[in-house]
Design a protein around this motif. Sequence first.
Motif, PDB file in Angstrom:
ATOM      1  N   ASP A  57     -22.922   0.338  16.040  1.00 52.19           N
ATOM      2  CA  ASP A  57     -21.005   0.015  16.933  1.00 52.19           C
ATOM      3  C   ASP A  57     -20.713   1.339  16.018  1.00 52.19           C
ATOM      4  O   ASP A  57     -21.492   2.112  15.375  1.00 52.19           O
ATOM      5  CB  ASP A  57     -20.607  -1.160  16.845  1.00 52.19           C
ATOM      6  CG  ASP A  57     -20.854  -1.784  15.598  1.00 52.19           C
ATOM      7  OD1 ASP A  57     -19.712  -1.001  14.938  1.00 52.19           O
ATOM      8  OD2 ASP A  57     -21.779  -2.073  15.257  1.00 52.19           O
ATOM      9  N   THR A  58     -19.393   1.983  16.279  1.00 55.22           N
ATOM     10  CA  THR A  58     -18.953   2.903  15.766  1.00 55.22           C
ATOM     11  C   THR A  58     -18.771   2.747  14.243  1.00 55.22           C
ATOM     12  O   THR A  58     -18.533   3.320  13.043  1.00 55.22           O
ATOM     13  CB  THR A  58     -17.402   3.089  16.396  1.00 55.22           C
ATOM     14  OG1 THR A  58     -17.421   3.364  17.998  1.00 55.22           O
ATOM     15  CG2 THR A  58     -16.598   4.789  15.882  1.00 55.22           C
ATOM     16  N   ASP A  59     -18.209   1.457  13.865  1.00 63.22           N
ATOM     17  CA  ASP A  59     -17.254   0.642  12.424  1.00 63.22           C
ATOM     18  C   ASP A  59     -19.416   0.746  12.046  1.00 63.22           C
ATOM     19  O   ASP A  59     -19.075   1.398  10.598  1.00 63.22           O
ATOM     20  CB  ASP A  59     -17.318  -0.260  12.260  1.00 63.22           C
ATOM     21  CG  ASP A  59     -15.497  -0.747  12.779  1.00 63.22           C
ATOM     22  OD1 ASP A  59     -15.021   0.609  13.080  1.00 63.22           O
ATOM     23  OD2 ASP A  59     -15.098  -1.255  13.459  1.00 63.22           O
ATOM     24  N   ALA A  60     -20.111   0.101  11.713  1.00 66.39           N
ATOM     25  CA  ALA A  60     -21.550   0.619  11.384  1.00 66.39           C
ATOM     26  C   ALA A  60     -21.797   2.125  11.383  1.00 66.39           C
ATOM     27  O   ALA A  60     -22.642   2.391   9.918  1.00 66.39           O
ATOM     28  CB  ALA A  60     -22.296  -0.595  11.902  1.00 66.39           C
ATOM     29  N   VAL A  61     -21.602   2.891  11.662  1.00 66.09           N
ATOM     30  CA  VAL A  61     -21.967   4.027  12.117  1.00 66.09           C
ATOM     31  C   VAL A  61     -21.131   5.015  10.770  1.00 66.09           C
ATOM     32  O   VAL A  61     -22.002   5.606  10.222  1.00 66.09           O
ATOM     33  CB  VAL A  61     -22.898   5.129  13.928  1.00 66.09           C
ATOM     34  CG1 VAL A  61     -22.443   6.660  12.890  1.00 66.09           C
ATOM     35  CG2 VAL A  61     -23.263   4.433  14.149  1.00 66.09           C
ATOM     36  N   ALA A  62     -20.054   4.584  11.256  1.00 71.06           N
ATOM     37  CA  ALA A  62     -19.009   5.377  10.108  1.00 71.06           C
ATOM     38  C   ALA A  62     -19.491   4.660   8.497  1.00 71.06           C
ATOM     39  O   ALA A  62     -19.505   5.557   7.600  1.00 71.06           O
ATOM     40  CB  ALA A  62     -17.930   4.769  10.201  1.00 71.06           C
ATOM     41  N   ARG A  63     -19.914   3.571   8.135  1.00 73.60           N
ATOM     42  CA  ARG A  63     -19.895   2.546   6.882  1.00 73.60           C
ATOM     43  C   ARG A  63     -21.939   3.671   6.358  1.00 73.60           C
ATOM     44  O   ARG A  63     -22.018   3.249   5.068  1.00 73.60           O
ATOM     45  CB  ARG A  63     -20.573   1.690   7.113  1.00 73.60           C
ATOM     46  CG  ARG A  63     -19.171   0.529   6.761  1.00 73.60           C
ATOM     47  CD  ARG A  63     -18.894  -0.873   7.009  1.00 73.60           C
ATOM     48  NE  ARG A  63     -20.501  -1.541   7.811  1.00 73.60           N
ATOM     49  CZ  ARG A  63     -19.639  -2.196   8.530  1.00 73.60           C
ATOM     50  NH1 ARG A  63     -18.584  -2.179   9.165  1.00 73.60           N
ATOM     51  NH2 ARG A  63     -20.885  -2.648  10.154  1.00 73.60           N
ATOM     52  N   LEU A  64     -22.408   3.843   7.093  1.00 74.12           N
ATOM     53  CA  LEU A  64     -23.743   4.263   7.071  1.00 74.12           C
ATOM     54  C   LEU A  64     -23.521   5.467   6.440  1.00 74.12           C
ATOM     55  O   LEU A  64     -24.222   5.413   5.436  1.00 74.12           O
ATOM     56  CB  LEU A  64     -24.596   3.837   8.119  1.00 74.12           C
ATOM     57  CG  LEU A  64     -26.147   4.391   7.849  1.00 74.12           C
ATOM     58  CD1 LEU A  64     -26.710   3.657   7.292  1.00 74.12           C
ATOM     59  CD2 LEU A  64     -27.077   4.268   9.350  1.00 74.12           C
ATOM     60  N   LEU A  65     -22.853   6.247   7.556  1.00 78.83           N
ATOM     61  CA  LEU A  65     -22.700   7.579   6.819  1.00 78.83           C
ATOM     62  C   LEU A  65     -21.759   8.374   5.393  1.00 78.83           C
ATOM     63  O   LEU A  65     -21.589   8.536   4.676  1.00 78.83           O
ATOM     64  CB  LEU A  65     -21.958   8.461   8.109  1.00 78.83           C
ATOM     65  CG  LEU A  65     -23.057   8.585   9.390  1.00 78.83           C
ATOM     66  CD1 LEU A  65     -22.493   9.840  10.564  1.00 78.83           C
ATOM     67  CD2 LEU A  65     -24.061   8.907   9.419  1.00 78.83           C
ATOM     68  N   GLY A  66     -21.206   6.450   5.439  1.00 78.35           N
ATOM     69  CA  GLY A  66     -20.450   6.970   4.554  1.00 78.35           C
ATOM     70  C   GLY A  66     -21.084   6.293   2.993  1.00 78.35           C
ATOM     71  O   GLY A  66     -20.827   7.683   1.891  1.00 78.35           O
ATOM     72  N   ALA A  67     -21.625   5.879   3.344  1.00 73.16           N
ATOM     73  CA  ALA A  67     -23.071   5.763   1.542  1.00 73.16           C
ATOM     74  C   ALA A  67     -23.665   6.482   2.192  1.00 73.16           C
ATOM     75  O   ALA A  67     -23.647   7.180   0.829  1.00 73.16           O
ATOM     76  CB  ALA A  67     -23.772   4.521   2.529  1.00 73.16           C
ATOM     77  N   SER A  68     -24.277   7.474   2.497  1.00 72.72           N
ATOM     78  CA  SER A  68     -24.936   8.423   3.028  1.00 72.72           C
ATOM     79  C   SER A  68     -23.992   9.389   1.573  1.00 72.72           C
ATOM     80  O   SER A  68     -24.674  10.820   1.122  1.00 72.72           O
ATOM     81  CB  SER A  68     -25.665   9.259   4.065  1.00 72.72           C
ATOM     82  OG  SER A  68     -26.107   8.399   4.701  1.00 72.72           O
ATOM     83  N   CYS A  69     -22.948  10.098   2.148  1.00 73.09           N
ATOM     84  CA  CYS A  69     -21.940  11.260   1.804  1.00 73.09           C
ATOM     85  C   CYS A  69     -21.491  10.664   0.266  1.00 73.09           C
ATOM     86  O   CYS A  69     -21.124  11.408  -0.982  1.00 73.09           O
ATOM     87  CB  CYS A  69     -20.699  10.524   2.544  1.00 73.09           C
ATOM     88  SG  CYS A  69     -20.988  12.156   3.943  1.00 73.09           S
ATOM     89  N   ALA A  70     -21.362   9.358   0.020  1.00 71.40           N
ATOM     90  CA  ALA A  70     -21.073   8.856  -1.168  1.00 71.40           C
ATOM     91  C   ALA A  70     -22.072   8.958  -2.364  1.00 71.40           C
ATOM     92  O   ALA A  70     -22.763   9.638  -3.272  1.00 71.40           O
ATOM     93  CB  ALA A  70     -20.453   7.886  -1.126  1.00 71.40           C
ATOM     94  N   PHE A  71     -23.129   8.981  -1.850  1.00 69.70           N
ATOM     95  CA  PHE A  71     -24.830   9.721  -2.484  1.00 69.70           C
ATOM     96  C   PHE A  71     -25.124  11.051  -2.532  1.00 69.70           C
ATOM     97  O   PHE A  71     -24.906  11.229  -4.008  1.00 69.70           O
ATOM     98  CB  PHE A  71     -25.969   8.705  -2.033  1.00 69.70           C
ATOM     99  CG  PHE A  71     -26.592   9.264  -3.142  1.00 69.70           C
ATOM    100  CD1 PHE A  71     -27.154   8.086  -3.832  1.00 69.70           C
ATOM    101  CD2 PHE A  71     -27.810   9.720  -1.999  1.00 69.70           C
ATOM    102  CE1 PHE A  71     -28.612   8.168  -4.810  1.00 69.70           C
ATOM    103  CE2 PHE A  71     -30.092   9.843  -3.324  1.00 69.70           C
ATOM    104  CZ  PHE A  71     -29.397   9.638  -3.341  1.00 69.70           C
ATOM    105  N   ALA A  72     -24.749  11.889  -1.784  1.00 70.05           N
ATOM    106  CA  ALA A  72     -24.657  13.050  -1.866  1.00 70.05           C
ATOM    107  C   ALA A  72     -23.585  14.114  -2.849  1.00 70.05           C
ATOM    108  O   ALA A  72     -23.961  14.451  -4.138  1.00 70.05           O
ATOM    109  CB  ALA A  72     -24.601  14.174  -0.595  1.00 70.05           C
TER     110      ALA A  72
END
Length: 500
Positions: A57-72
């Motif tokens: 769902d949209t919220d879960a996608v945003a959380r997952l990508l947010g974690a990837s961006c933070a790690f980068a």
Amino acid sequence: MDAKAGDMGNLAFLLVDKTREFVEACYERGDLDAALSCLDPVRATCYGYASELHAFDTDAVARLLGASCAFARRIGSRIVSHECHLAYRNETCTVVLSSLRTRATKGDAEGEPSDDEYERRLTFVYAPVGDDWLIVHMHSSAPHAPDDPFASRRMTARDVGAVDLDAVLSQAKVERERYEIVSELSDDVIYEYDVGRDTLYLFSTRFGKSPDIRRNKLVIEHCLDTIGLDGFVHPDDRVRYAADARKLSQAQPERGDGRDDYVHVYRLRPMFFFGRESEQDVFVHQRVMGRRIYDARGRVVKYVGKIVDVSEEYELLEQSSTDALTRAYNRSYLQGRLREYCASKQPDVSYACLLADVDYFKSVNDKFGHLVGDNLLTAFVDTARTLFRTSDIVARLGGDEFMVFMRDVYDPRVAMERSEALIDAFRTMAADRGFPRDVSLSVGVVVESEPHPFSELYRRADIALYRAKAEGKNRAVPYLEGMAYPEGGALAKPLPPLGD
């Protein structure tokens, strides 16, 4: 350039740009908003190699990508290599495969151990959303991930009707590596086009500040349908590009003919692998060099070569061909293009030369100064370029005298109509900028079907210009047979009616 959902010919540019933007945003810059802008805000889903990496769902996608961006951001991620493969497409979806290698430039702030480099394999499914194409599903896997890292990737392939997409990536791997090695030895783009598979392979290496080196690979299947001339080649080069392509597709030449090797220069739209951002309506001079490869039956099976960015070379050439003040072409350039055109023009087509002179220009200089006069000349060039085709040449001959060379004129009335439109537009521009009301334009028009040297074309246009000045200025007059320079302020002989 916006590619609409039905514009399949230019789809490659949109998807390459969007894939590059997503990958750089998520795995290098750590820009969540930019990453989310590439996804369908309603339907986007993610699937990873572990259950905690799934998002439906949209919220879960945003959380997952947010974690990837933070790690980068935390590790200072930098992209080392990126392979982009347009593997499957139809009117409703397109599959893009990416292989990505990134390097950490700083340690993990939380103290967790971090490898120096990270590898990811990404599968994107794009679908048309309004006038755009957005990611509706993505899958991320790592080469050494637990369980089966390719399971969801194969599932995606089945969902869209593609066949064994991983096999496509590994096909002819050894052969491709040769071109990748060559691309690392230069700053050029190495290409191979497989005729039978209609697949284009491009390799490039871009060297930045050490150790900032990025290797890019792009694979485009269904190339002839995916890359359209309208989006790839400058409008003025498309006819020549198509003609050259037809010649190159001919059968094997005779031995010693020397037609296996080819070199052409076109203005092409750059993709991300050229080391430039892809911008709307931007075309760059590229030298395309290569060789045809034949099978045992003499059929062309491959084109192999390199693409060299020669934009700086052409910028220098343009500087030597243009007027320093107005940026119009100079007399020497105009004469060369006229000579080339007359040497190759078709017998059933005409061309036109419009000789324009600013009325009362001396009074502008005397009253307002030469700087204002220079601005008026520059404004003339800007006005002319908005009215004429990109293939027409606007040149400054000297002082306040200009010539517009119009190629391929099929109706002589068009040249007069364009001249009158130029006069009106110039008068309006001058009035809007506060110049005296009598500042206007006179134009002498020559339309010819036969080749003539520049000196003769100029003579005829100048005679017509004299007639325009004598009749009160602010008008266009066509050259007609029998016209001559005036003697003692009057025309040498009676003229026939000017007609329409």
